[in-house]
Design a protein around this motif. Structure first.
Motif, short mmCIF file in Angstrom:
data_model
loop_
_atom_site.label_atom_id
_atom_site.label_comp_id
_atom_site.label_asym_id
_atom_site.label_seq_id
_atom_site.Cartn_x
_atom_site.Cartn_y
_atom_site.Cartn_z
N ALA A 83 0.82 -1.26 0.66
CA ALA A 83 -0.04 0.30 0.23
C ALA A 83 0.93 1.26 -0.25
N ASP A 84 0.61 2.27 0.39
CA ASP A 84 1.01 3.57 0.10
C ASP A 84 0.86 3.69 1.43
N ALA A 118 -2.39 4.98 3.15
CA ALA A 118 -3.35 4.62 2.91
C ALA A 118 -3.91 3.59 4.19
#
Length: 85
Positions: free
Chosen positions: A53-54, A57
């Motif tokens: 994920a970033d 997130a």
């Protein structure tokens, strides 16, 4: 991108094993691709989870344990991988 979430707490004196058991019993939904739990001197417990994920997130995190288990609020940090995975 890979993101690591760190959760660290310090147990009340003599309650390190209780805090460790509590942390290990906490389920995250969805579960992370990778999760590791550590203990350290002074009854500290550390949990690191890894996610695809970033950094911003919305991800599940371990909650605060009961006040009877910890000496202070949980410390939390987010990190992003800079080595490509």
């Amino acid at each position: 991108m890979t993101v690591a979430l760190m959760w660290e707490a310090r147990a009340v004196a003599g309650r390190g094993e209780d805090l460790l058991a509590w942390a290990r019993a906490q389920e995250l939904t969805p579960p992370p691709p990778r999760r590791e739990t550590f203990r350290a001197p002074e009854d500290r417990v550390l949990v690191i989870t890894w996610w695809d994920a970033d950094l911003a997130a919305e991800l599940p995190e371990l909650p605060e344990p009961g006040r009877e288990l910890v000496t202070r609020a949980v410390h939390r940090w987010r990190f992003e991988s800079v080595d490509g995975g």
